[in-house]
Design a protein around this motif. Structure first.
Motif, PDB file in Angstrom:
ATOM      1  N   SER A 137       0.831  -1.212   0.000  1.00 48.56           N
ATOM      2  CA  SER A 137       0.000   0.000   0.000  1.00 48.56           C
ATOM      3  C   SER A 137       0.862   1.258   0.000  1.00 48.56           C
ATOM      4  CB  SER A 137      -0.940   0.024   1.206  1.00 48.56           C
ATOM      5  OG  SER A 137      -1.914  -0.976   1.072  1.00 48.56           O
ATOM      6  N   TYR A 138       1.908   1.280   0.825  1.00 47.85           N
ATOM      7  CA  TYR A 138       2.838   2.419   0.803  1.00 47.85           C
ATOM      8  C   TYR A 138       3.416   2.588  -0.605  1.00 47.85           C
ATOM      9  CZ  TYR A 138       3.438   3.385   5.874  1.00 47.85           C
ATOM     10  OH  TYR A 138       3.281   3.763   7.178  1.00 47.85           O
ATOM     11  N   TRP A 139       3.833   1.471  -1.193  1.00 47.40           N
ATOM     12  CA  TRP A 139       4.426   1.508  -2.532  1.00 47.40           C
ATOM     13  C   TRP A 139       3.420   2.018  -3.565  1.00 47.40           C
ATOM     14  CZ3 TRP A 139       9.031   1.833  -4.289  1.00 47.40           C
ATOM     15  CH2 TRP A 139       9.311   1.569  -5.631  1.00 47.40           C
ATOM     16  N   ASP A 140       2.166   1.569  -3.461  1.00 53.49           N
ATOM     17  CA  ASP A 140       1.134   2.023  -4.395  1.00 53.49           C
ATOM     18  C   ASP A 140       0.912   3.535  -4.288  1.00 53.49           C
ATOM     19  OD1 ASP A 140       0.818  -0.606  -5.224  1.00 53.49           O
ATOM     20  OD2 ASP A 140      -1.025  -0.929  -4.066  1.00 53.49           O
ATOM     21  N   ILE A 141       0.898   4.038  -3.065  1.00 49.64           N
ATOM     22  CA  ILE A 141       0.754   5.486  -2.865  1.00 49.64           C
ATOM     23  C   ILE A 141       1.920   6.214  -3.516  1.00 49.64           C
ATOM     24  CG2 ILE A 141       0.789   7.334  -1.144  1.00 49.64           C
ATOM     25  CD1 ILE A 141      -0.657   5.339   0.759  1.00 49.64           C
ATOM     26  N   TYR A 142       3.126   5.743  -3.251  1.00 51.19           N
ATOM     27  CA  TYR A 142       4.342   6.344  -3.808  1.00 51.19           C
ATOM     28  C   TYR A 142       4.304   6.341  -5.346  1.00 51.19           C
ATOM     29  CZ  TYR A 142       9.299   6.612  -5.060  1.00 51.19           C
ATOM     30  OH  TYR A 142      10.502   6.946  -5.642  1.00 51.19           O
ATOM     31  N   GLN A 143       3.986   5.190  -5.916  1.00 51.05           N
ATOM     32  CA  GLN A 143       3.933   5.067  -7.384  1.00 51.05           C
ATOM     33  C   GLN A 143       2.834   5.941  -7.969  1.00 51.05           C
ATOM     34  OE1 GLN A 143       6.453   4.065  -8.661  1.00 51.05           O
ATOM     35  NE2 GLN A 143       6.734   1.878  -8.717  1.00 51.05           N
ATOM     36  N   VAL A 188      10.694  15.739 -12.324  1.00 54.93           N
ATOM     37  CA  VAL A 188       9.928  15.195 -11.207  1.00 54.93           C
ATOM     38  C   VAL A 188      10.916  14.512 -10.272  1.00 54.93           C
ATOM     39  CG1 VAL A 188       8.209  13.494 -10.507  1.00 54.93           C
ATOM     40  CG2 VAL A 188       7.829  14.902 -12.542  1.00 54.93           C
ATOM     41  N   LYS A 189      10.857  14.876  -9.011  1.00 55.94           N
ATOM     42  CA  LYS A 189      11.716  14.261  -7.988  1.00 55.94           C
ATOM     43  C   LYS A 189      10.810  13.654  -6.935  1.00 55.94           C
ATOM     44  CE  LYS A 189      15.268  13.594  -5.168  1.00 55.94           C
ATOM     45  NZ  LYS A 189      15.532  12.244  -4.893  1.00 55.94           N
ATOM     46  N   GLY A 190      10.909  12.350  -6.790  1.00 57.77           N
ATOM     47  CA  GLY A 190      10.129  11.661  -5.771  1.00 57.77           C
ATOM     48  C   GLY A 190      10.958  11.396  -4.531  1.00 57.77           C
ATOM     49  N   HIS A 191      10.285  11.030  -3.506  1.00 57.37           N
ATOM     50  CA  HIS A 191      10.881  10.675  -2.220  1.00 57.37           C
ATOM     51  C   HIS A 191      11.872   9.536  -2.401  1.00 57.37           C
ATOM     52  CE1 HIS A 191      10.142   8.947   1.973  1.00 57.37           C
ATOM     53  NE2 HIS A 191      10.482  10.203   2.193  1.00 57.37           N
ATOM     54  N   ASN A 192      13.007   9.566  -1.730  1.00 58.18           N
ATOM     55  CA  ASN A 192      13.938   8.433  -1.746  1.00 58.18           C
ATOM     56  C   ASN A 192      13.322   7.325  -0.900  1.00 58.18           C
ATOM     57  OD1 ASN A 192      15.859   9.736  -3.304  1.00 58.18           O
ATOM     58  ND2 ASN A 192      16.851  10.628  -1.527  1.00 58.18           N
ATOM     59  N   TYR A 193      12.844   6.289  -1.573  1.00 64.06           N
ATOM     60  CA  TYR A 193      12.008   5.305  -0.903  1.00 64.06           C
ATOM     61  C   TYR A 193      12.162   3.938  -1.550  1.00 64.06           C
ATOM     62  CZ  TYR A 193       7.683   3.050   0.548  1.00 64.06           C
ATOM     63  OH  TYR A 193       6.777   2.167   1.036  1.00 64.06           O
ATOM     64  N   SER A 194      12.221   2.890  -0.737  1.00 65.43           N
ATOM     65  CA  SER A 194      12.340   1.516  -1.211  1.00 65.43           C
ATOM     66  C   SER A 194      11.092   0.730  -0.835  1.00 65.43           C
ATOM     67  CB  SER A 194      13.564   0.863  -0.559  1.00 65.43           C
ATOM     68  OG  SER A 194      13.494  -0.543  -0.636  1.00 65.43           O
ATOM     69  N   LYS A 195      10.611  -0.068  -1.762  1.00 64.66           N
ATOM     70  CA  LYS A 195       9.410  -0.873  -1.504  1.00 64.66           C
ATOM     71  C   LYS A 195       9.622  -1.834  -0.335  1.00 64.66           C
ATOM     72  CE  LYS A 195       6.177  -4.006  -3.779  1.00 64.66           C
ATOM     73  NZ  LYS A 195       5.831  -4.665  -5.036  1.00 64.66           N
ATOM     74  N   GLU A 196      10.782  -2.439  -0.255  1.00 64.26           N
ATOM     75  CA  GLU A 196      11.041  -3.422   0.792  1.00 64.26           C
ATOM     76  C   GLU A 196      11.582  -2.832   2.077  1.00 64.26           C
ATOM     77  OE1 GLU A 196      10.139  -6.604   0.933  1.00 64.26           O
ATOM     78  OE2 GLU A 196       9.120  -6.134  -0.934  1.00 64.26           O
ATOM     79  N   ARG A 197      12.331  -1.748   2.000  1.00 66.13           N
ATOM     80  CA  ARG A 197      12.993  -1.201   3.185  1.00 66.13           C
ATOM     81  C   ARG A 197      12.488   0.179   3.603  1.00 66.13           C
ATOM     82  NH1 ARG A 197      14.207  -5.248   5.834  1.00 66.13           N
ATOM     83  NH2 ARG A 197      15.701  -6.620   4.892  1.00 66.13           N
ATOM     84  N   ILE A 240       5.177  10.666   2.369  1.00 71.92           N
ATOM     85  CA  ILE A 240       5.636  10.380   1.004  1.00 71.92           C
ATOM     86  C   ILE A 240       5.415  11.658   0.223  1.00 71.92           C
ATOM     87  CG2 ILE A 240       5.193   9.056  -1.095  1.00 71.92           C
ATOM     88  CD1 ILE A 240       4.446   6.684   0.672  1.00 71.92           C
ATOM     89  N   TRP A 241       6.440  12.072  -0.509  1.00 72.73           N
ATOM     90  CA  TRP A 241       6.311  13.341  -1.215  1.00 72.73           C
ATOM     91  C   TRP A 241       6.833  13.222  -2.640  1.00 72.73           C
ATOM     92  CZ3 TRP A 241      10.837  15.179  -3.112  1.00 72.73           C
ATOM     93  CH2 TRP A 241      12.010  14.796  -2.472  1.00 72.73           C
ATOM     94  N   CYS A 242       6.449  14.194  -3.421  1.00 72.89           N
ATOM     95  CA  CYS A 242       6.921  14.318  -4.790  1.00 72.89           C
ATOM     96  C   CYS A 242       6.922  15.805  -5.127  1.00 72.89           C
ATOM     97  CB  CYS A 242       6.000  13.557  -5.737  1.00 72.89           C
ATOM     98  SG  CYS A 242       6.735  13.284  -7.364  1.00 72.89           S
ATOM     99  N   ALA A 243       7.828  16.188  -6.033  1.00 73.89           N
ATOM    100  CA  ALA A 243       7.950  17.611  -6.349  1.00 73.89           C
ATOM    101  C   ALA A 243       8.336  17.824  -7.806  1.00 73.89           C
ATOM    102  CB  ALA A 243       9.004  18.256  -5.456  1.00 73.89           C
ATOM    103  N   PHE A 244       7.943  18.983  -8.311  1.00 79.66           N
ATOM    104  CA  PHE A 244       8.469  19.493  -9.566  1.00 79.66           C
ATOM    105  C   PHE A 244       9.658  20.355  -9.187  1.00 79.66           C
ATOM    106  CE2 PHE A 244       3.833  19.357 -10.616  1.00 79.66           C
ATOM    107  CZ  PHE A 244       3.905  18.343 -11.553  1.00 79.66           C
ATOM    108  N   ARG A 245      10.802  20.104  -9.811  1.00 72.71           N
ATOM    109  CA  ARG A 245      11.999  20.891  -9.531  1.00 72.71           C
ATOM    110  C   ARG A 245      12.543  21.489 -10.812  1.00 72.71           C
ATOM    111  NH1 ARG A 245      15.585  17.630  -5.076  1.00 72.71           N
ATOM    112  NH2 ARG A 245      14.100  17.849  -3.368  1.00 72.71           N
ATOM    113  N   ASN A 246      13.127  22.655 -10.677  1.00 70.31           N
ATOM    114  CA  ASN A 246      13.730  23.361 -11.804  1.00 70.31           C
ATOM    115  C   ASN A 246      14.928  22.558 -12.318  1.00 70.31           C
ATOM    116  OD1 ASN A 246      15.375  25.103 -13.334  1.00 70.31           O
ATOM    117  ND2 ASN A 246      14.422  26.872 -12.384  1.00 70.31           N
ATOM    118  N   LYS A 247      14.902  22.202 -13.579  1.00 73.01           N
ATOM    119  CA  LYS A 247      15.919  21.350 -14.181  1.00 73.01           C
ATOM    120  C   LYS A 247      17.300  22.006 -14.229  1.00 73.01           C
ATOM    121  CE  LYS A 247      14.638  18.797 -17.681  1.00 73.01           C
ATOM    122  NZ  LYS A 247      14.218  18.427 -19.036  1.00 73.01           N
TER     123      LYS A 247
END
Length: 132
Positions: A38-44, A65-74, A84-91
């Protein structure tokens, strides 16, 4: 954005879990395999939404697009994600760690959206950056 009530309750369910809730460092996982999924589904889902929005916008050449540094298993270094976060960042803004950014954070507090001028990840880990 569409996230189910059950998904958002996930953050609350593990709110008081101690270190290494996802396992690691010699500890077993407290978080069930279903809840890890479920955490992984939210992240994805969040990352997918951000990528779709950027791909269809006139700003796709200027942002990433920069997502949270996150592992499905750990999780986050063995811990359950508090958010859990995600962002648009200036390239092109490497000097400012690709800031400013437009972000969404999901947590037990709900959904937070905003604009940040500068909150690079190194701010949380590098003492010299904190001093600056």
């Amino acid at each position: 954005m569409h996230f189910s009530f059950d998904q958002m309750q996930l953050f609350e369910r593990y709110k008081d879990v101690k270190n290494y809730a996802f396992g690691g460092n010699g500890k077993s996982s407290v978080v069930s395999a279903e809840d890890k999924q479920s955490y992984w589904d939210i992240y994805q889902n969040l990352n997918s939404i951000f990528k779709q929005v950027l791909a269809t916008s006139k700003y796709s050449a200027d942002f990433v697009v920069k997502g949270h540094n996150y592992s499905k298993e750990r999780g986050v270094r063995g811990h359950r994600p508090k958010s859990i976060w995600c962002a648009f960042r200036n390239k092109e803004s490497h000097v400012f760690n690709q800031m400013p950014q437009i972000y969404v954070v999901l947590s037990e507090e709900g959904v937070e959206t905003g604009f940040a001028v500068s909150i690079p990840e190194s701010d949380y880990h590098d003492q010299n950056i904190k001093i600056q």
